[in-house]
Enzyme design. Structure first.
Site, PDB file in Angstrom:
ATOM      1  N   ASP A 169    -123.473 -70.958   5.908  1.00 37.36           N
ATOM      2  CA  ASP A 169    -123.550 -71.787   5.026  1.00 37.36           C
ATOM      3  C   ASP A 169    -122.714 -71.437   3.691  1.00 37.36           C
ATOM      4  O   ASP A 169    -122.194 -72.389   2.920  1.00 37.36           O
ATOM      5  CB  ASP A 169    -124.721 -71.445   4.124  1.00 37.36           C
ATOM      6  N   ASP A 253    -122.079 -76.555   0.327  1.00 44.96           N
ATOM      7  CA  ASP A 253    -122.403 -75.503   1.521  1.00 44.96           C
ATOM      8  C   ASP A 253    -121.419 -75.861   2.335  1.00 44.96           C
ATOM      9  O   ASP A 253    -121.281 -76.650   3.034  1.00 44.96           O
ATOM     10  CB  ASP A 253    -123.905 -75.540   1.587  1.00 44.96           C
TER      11      ASP A 253
END
Length: 422
Positions: A169, A253
């Site tokens: 992420d 992200d």
């Protein structure tokens, strides 16, 4: 100029001569010292220039970071930690990314630990996963354990942290460069701290290190009135191109990007806005091409459980979230595979994800894949493709929001930069 007044008389004349001699000696000595110091400075300058040349020289052969795609032979990987994981506070961006049946869970436990017993089992599963990766010849690195329950405050918001469970992420490796994503959840603002020790080591080995612009995460970044009451609402909003994150400042992200050599694919999602995508496009140009693709997805967040590239011209495409641009891949000669329906039970808690983590696999190379031990139908799919399955059980780790791809960030794969989407 040294000026001396002439003095008459024996002793005074001698004193004057002595005075003149001593002053001349000091002048000469000072000149010698300055000349020596100047020579030293020039030498140091040459050494500094040599050091500068060294600093800007090509990447050393022993650089530990090099990865261009999702399937070249895996040599080194970061695996996340579940230790001290905390439920994020129930803010507007968290609400927009989670399912209604879990909202009560977030309202009750936000800022506190995930259930201790569940967390303990998740930690054990990931430890076993690390052992299996090592057994397959992969070097495994881990982020630092941090107390995520500590409250923090910026000029724009207050929050507690979440975890360092999903390096995918927050980190994106493109060639020999590690890019730190800015993130979009306030609970993940300081998540990078768990990885800084590792990143500094990689930097010292010769890797590039880039931190994307850090958003303020002020209220303006979020649609405070984002209308979510049902899955139907989500579908309508996604179809209209409306998301909880605005275009106030760049955010993304790293897990919304997936790599295939010179081509990198990304989706606009609840955590990745167009400004963030544009920043990445400009940053990576001209060596890499960033393509925006979209899906029929009521809750887009992270691309790798929707569209997971597992080989050159080979992609898993979620049948529940069809890709609007899939014909482009077929025209380019890619093979598009629809994975089978996940087997995860309905009563198993998935606080931060869907069942489609079954397709969130990690390729160790083109012929080896890490897949959940419980997903027998997915295993059969890979076996039909001639890909050997390495079976690992991470059911409790799934509950924290990720599969094998999410729980890892591949640092080094043995391969070269190529084009697969010409």
């Amino acid at each position: 100029m040294l000026r001396v007044r002439c003095l008459r008389g024996g002793s005074r004349g001698a004193e004057a001569a002595h005075y003149i001699g001593s002053r001349l000696q000091r002048v000469f000595t000072g000149w010698v010292q300055r000349t020596f110091q100047s020579t030293q400075a020039a030498t140091a300058s040459q050494n500094t220039c040599a050091a500068d040349d060294k600093a800007t020289s090509p990447v050393p052969k022993d650089c530990l970071v090099c990865s261009y795609n999702e399937w070249d032979p895996l040599e080194e990987v970061i695996v996340g930690r579940a230790e001290n994981a905390c439920v994020p506070p129930f803010s507007v961006e968290v609400k927009a990314n989670t399912y209604e049946k879990y909202w009560g869970f977030y309202q009750k436990f936000g800022g506190q630990s995930f259930p201790k017993d569940h967390l303990k089992k998740a930690i054990a599963e990931i430890e076993e996963m690390c052992n299996i990766l090592k057994g397959e010849g992969v070097t495994v690195k881990r982020p630092d354990p941090i107390d995520w329950s500590v409250k923090y405050k910026t000029p724009d918001f207050e929050s507690t942290g979440m975890y360092a469970a999903m390096p995918r992420d927050i980190l994106l490796v493109v060639g020999n460069e590690i890019i730190e994503a800015p993130m979009a959840w306030r609970a993940r603002f300081f998540e990078y701290r768990a990885y800084r020790r590792l990143i500094k080591d990689y930097f010292n080995s010769g890797a590039k290190w880039t931190t994307a612009p850090k958003p303020t995460m002020a209220d303006e970044l979020y649609d405070q009135n984002y209308p979510i009451h049902s899955v139907e609402d989500r579908h309508k909003l996604a179809a209209q191109g409306k998301f909880v994150t605005t275009e106030f400042e760049p955010c993304f992200d790293a897990a919304d990007f997936i790599r295939a050599g010179r081509d990198i694919f990304v989706q606009r999602s609840q955590v990745t806005n167009y400004m963030g995508i544009e920043w990445m496009r400009r940053h990576l140009a001209p060596d890499y091409r960033v393509h925006i693709i979209s899906f029929k997805d009521p809750n887009p967040m992270h691309i790798d459980a929707t569209f997971n590239i597992i080989g050159p011209g080979l992609v898993l495409s979620n049948p529940d979230r069809p890709c609007h641009q899939i014909e482009l891949f077929k025209k380019a000669g890619w093979t598009v595979i629809q994975p089978p329906v996940p087997l995860i039970p309905d009563d198993h808690p998935l606080w931060m994800s869907s069942k489609w983590l079954s397709m969130n696999v990690l390729m160790l190379d083109e012929k080896r894949v890490m897949v959940d031990a419980n997903e027998t139908s997915t295993q059969k799919m890979f076996e039909k493709l001639g890909i050997s399955t390495i079976k690992v059980n991470i059911r409790h780790a799934n509950s924290l929001g990720g599969g094998f791809h999410c729980w890892t960030c591949d640092i080094r794969r043995r391969g070269t930069l190529q084009s697969y989407f010409d």
